[in-house]
Design a protein around this motif. Sequence first.
Motif, mmCIF file in Angstrom:
data_model
loop_
_atom_site.group_PDB
_atom_site.id
_atom_site.type_symbol
_atom_site.label_atom_id
_atom_site.label_comp_id
_atom_site.label_asym_id
_atom_site.label_seq_id
_atom_site.Cartn_x
_atom_site.Cartn_y
_atom_site.Cartn_z
ATOM 1 N N ALA A 115 -8.692 11.420 -1.272
ATOM 2 C CA ALA A 115 -8.497 11.018 -2.668
ATOM 3 C C ALA A 115 -7.633 9.756 -2.749
ATOM 4 O O ALA A 115 -7.936 8.844 -3.522
ATOM 5 C CB ALA A 115 -7.856 12.156 -3.464
ATOM 6 N N LEU A 116 -6.576 9.712 -1.957
ATOM 7 C CA LEU A 116 -5.725 8.523 -1.939
ATOM 8 C C LEU A 116 -6.514 7.302 -1.470
ATOM 9 O O LEU A 116 -6.385 6.217 -2.031
ATOM 10 C CB LEU A 116 -4.507 8.746 -1.044
ATOM 11 C CG LEU A 116 -3.449 9.707 -1.574
ATOM 12 C CD1 LEU A 116 -2.470 10.079 -0.472
ATOM 13 C CD2 LEU A 116 -2.729 9.106 -2.767
ATOM 14 N N ALA A 117 -7.337 7.487 -0.444
ATOM 15 C CA ALA A 117 -8.133 6.374 0.092
ATOM 16 C C ALA A 117 -9.070 5.822 -0.978
ATOM 17 O O ALA A 117 -9.199 4.603 -1.124
ATOM 18 C CB ALA A 117 -8.924 6.837 1.315
ATOM 19 N N ARG A 118 -9.721 6.719 -1.722
ATOM 20 C CA ARG A 118 -10.619 6.273 -2.802
ATOM 21 C C ARG A 118 -9.862 5.509 -3.881
ATOM 22 O O ARG A 118 -10.305 4.463 -4.343
ATOM 23 C CB ARG A 118 -11.323 7.472 -3.423
ATOM 24 C CG ARG A 118 -12.661 7.784 -2.837
ATOM 25 C CD ARG A 118 -13.477 8.718 -3.717
ATOM 26 N NE ARG A 118 -12.720 9.821 -4.294
ATOM 27 C CZ ARG A 118 -12.450 10.960 -3.682
ATOM 28 N NH1 ARG A 118 -12.836 11.148 -2.441
ATOM 29 N NH2 ARG A 118 -11.783 11.918 -4.291
ATOM 30 N N MET A 119 -8.727 6.040 -4.298
ATOM 31 C CA MET A 119 -7.970 5.412 -5.387
ATOM 32 C C MET A 119 -7.390 4.063 -4.986
ATOM 33 O O MET A 119 -7.261 3.172 -5.822
ATOM 34 C CB MET A 119 -6.857 6.347 -5.864
ATOM 35 C CG MET A 119 -7.393 7.543 -6.611
ATOM 36 S SD MET A 119 -6.082 8.574 -7.286
ATOM 37 C CE MET A 119 -5.590 9.482 -5.843
ATOM 38 N N LEU A 120 -7.038 3.913 -3.710
ATOM 39 C CA LEU A 120 -6.427 2.669 -3.239
ATOM 40 C C LEU A 120 -7.436 1.710 -2.614
ATOM 41 O O LEU A 120 -7.084 0.595 -2.231
ATOM 42 C CB LEU A 120 -5.327 2.987 -2.223
ATOM 43 C CG LEU A 120 -4.137 3.752 -2.791
ATOM 44 C CD1 LEU A 120 -3.285 4.296 -1.663
ATOM 45 C CD2 LEU A 120 -3.333 2.864 -3.711
ATOM 46 N N ASN A 121 -8.684 2.186 -2.476
ATOM 47 C CA ASN A 121 -9.753 1.374 -1.891
ATOM 48 C C ASN A 121 -9.407 0.904 -0.471
ATOM 49 O O ASN A 121 -9.543 -0.265 -0.139
ATOM 50 C CB ASN A 121 -10.107 0.193 -2.798
ATOM 51 C CG ASN A 121 -11.461 -0.379 -2.470
ATOM 52 O OD1 ASN A 121 -12.355 0.337 -2.024
ATOM 53 N ND2 ASN A 121 -11.614 -1.677 -2.667
ATOM 54 N N VAL A 122 -8.903 1.845 0.334
ATOM 55 C CA VAL A 122 -8.614 1.592 1.748
ATOM 56 C C VAL A 122 -9.205 2.753 2.548
ATOM 57 O O VAL A 122 -9.580 3.782 1.991
ATOM 58 C CB VAL A 122 -7.102 1.450 2.037
ATOM 59 C CG1 VAL A 122 -6.524 0.244 1.329
ATOM 60 C CG2 VAL A 122 -6.342 2.685 1.657
ATOM 61 N N SER A 123 -9.285 2.615 3.854
ATOM 62 C CA SER A 123 -9.859 3.662 4.694
ATOM 63 C C SER A 123 -8.927 4.875 4.785
ATOM 64 O O SER A 123 -7.703 4.755 4.617
ATOM 65 C CB SER A 123 -10.146 3.117 6.092
ATOM 66 O OG SER A 123 -8.929 2.891 6.773
ATOM 67 N N THR B 192 0.829 -1.205 0.000
ATOM 68 C CA THR B 192 0.000 0.000 0.000
ATOM 69 C C THR B 192 0.859 1.248 0.000
ATOM 70 O O THR B 192 0.579 2.204 -0.734
ATOM 71 C CB THR B 192 -0.950 0.011 1.212
ATOM 72 O OG1 THR B 192 -1.768 -1.169 1.167
ATOM 73 C CG2 THR B 192 -1.845 1.238 1.206
ATOM 74 N N ARG B 193 1.924 1.256 0.784
ATOM 75 C CA ARG B 193 2.802 2.432 0.796
ATOM 76 C C ARG B 193 3.488 2.625 -0.549
ATOM 77 O O ARG B 193 3.654 3.758 -1.006
ATOM 78 C CB ARG B 193 3.811 2.329 1.938
ATOM 79 C CG ARG B 193 3.149 2.525 3.293
ATOM 80 C CD ARG B 193 4.144 2.761 4.398
ATOM 81 N NE ARG B 193 4.912 1.588 4.768
ATOM 82 C CZ ARG B 193 4.542 0.707 5.689
ATOM 83 N NH1 ARG B 193 3.402 0.850 6.330
ATOM 84 N NH2 ARG B 193 5.308 -0.310 5.974
ATOM 85 N N ARG B 194 3.882 1.536 -1.187
ATOM 86 C CA ARG B 194 4.462 1.674 -2.528
ATOM 87 C C ARG B 194 3.425 2.238 -3.498
ATOM 88 O O ARG B 194 3.748 3.071 -4.352
ATOM 89 C CB ARG B 194 5.006 0.337 -3.024
ATOM 90 C CG ARG B 194 6.328 -0.045 -2.381
ATOM 91 C CD ARG B 194 7.024 -1.187 -3.090
ATOM 92 N NE ARG B 194 6.211 -2.374 -3.236
ATOM 93 C CZ ARG B 194 6.094 -3.346 -2.337
ATOM 94 N NH1 ARG B 194 6.759 -3.256 -1.195
ATOM 95 N NH2 ARG B 194 5.341 -4.393 -2.564
ATOM 96 N N GLY B 195 2.178 1.817 -3.366
ATOM 97 C CA GLY B 195 1.102 2.357 -4.202
ATOM 98 C C GLY B 195 0.899 3.845 -3.977
ATOM 99 O O GLY B 195 0.695 4.615 -4.925
#
Length: 82
Positions: free
Chosen positions: A31-39, A14-17
């Motif tokens: 925005a990052l949460a939406r793009m990565l599908n995490v909270s 996830t950090r690399r993403g």
Amino acid sequence: MSSAPLYRALADDTRRGIVLLLLRGSYCVSALARMLNVSESAVSQHLKILRRAGLLTGQKRGHFMHYACAGNRSHGRHDASA
């Protein structure tokens, strides 16, 4: 100076993403949460680790903190509605 914190920071998928996204532009947590599908909470924790490793910078814009890769002068600007 040891490079261990850097390697530890980049050891997580996830950090690399997050770093790959921030190489393309600056984003806020939501925005990052939406793009990565995490909270948003998870993203915040990952950002804290990446900032401590010296990989990210943050800039307050209105109500949101926008993050970018440290030293990335050609980053675009994205907001929470992107």
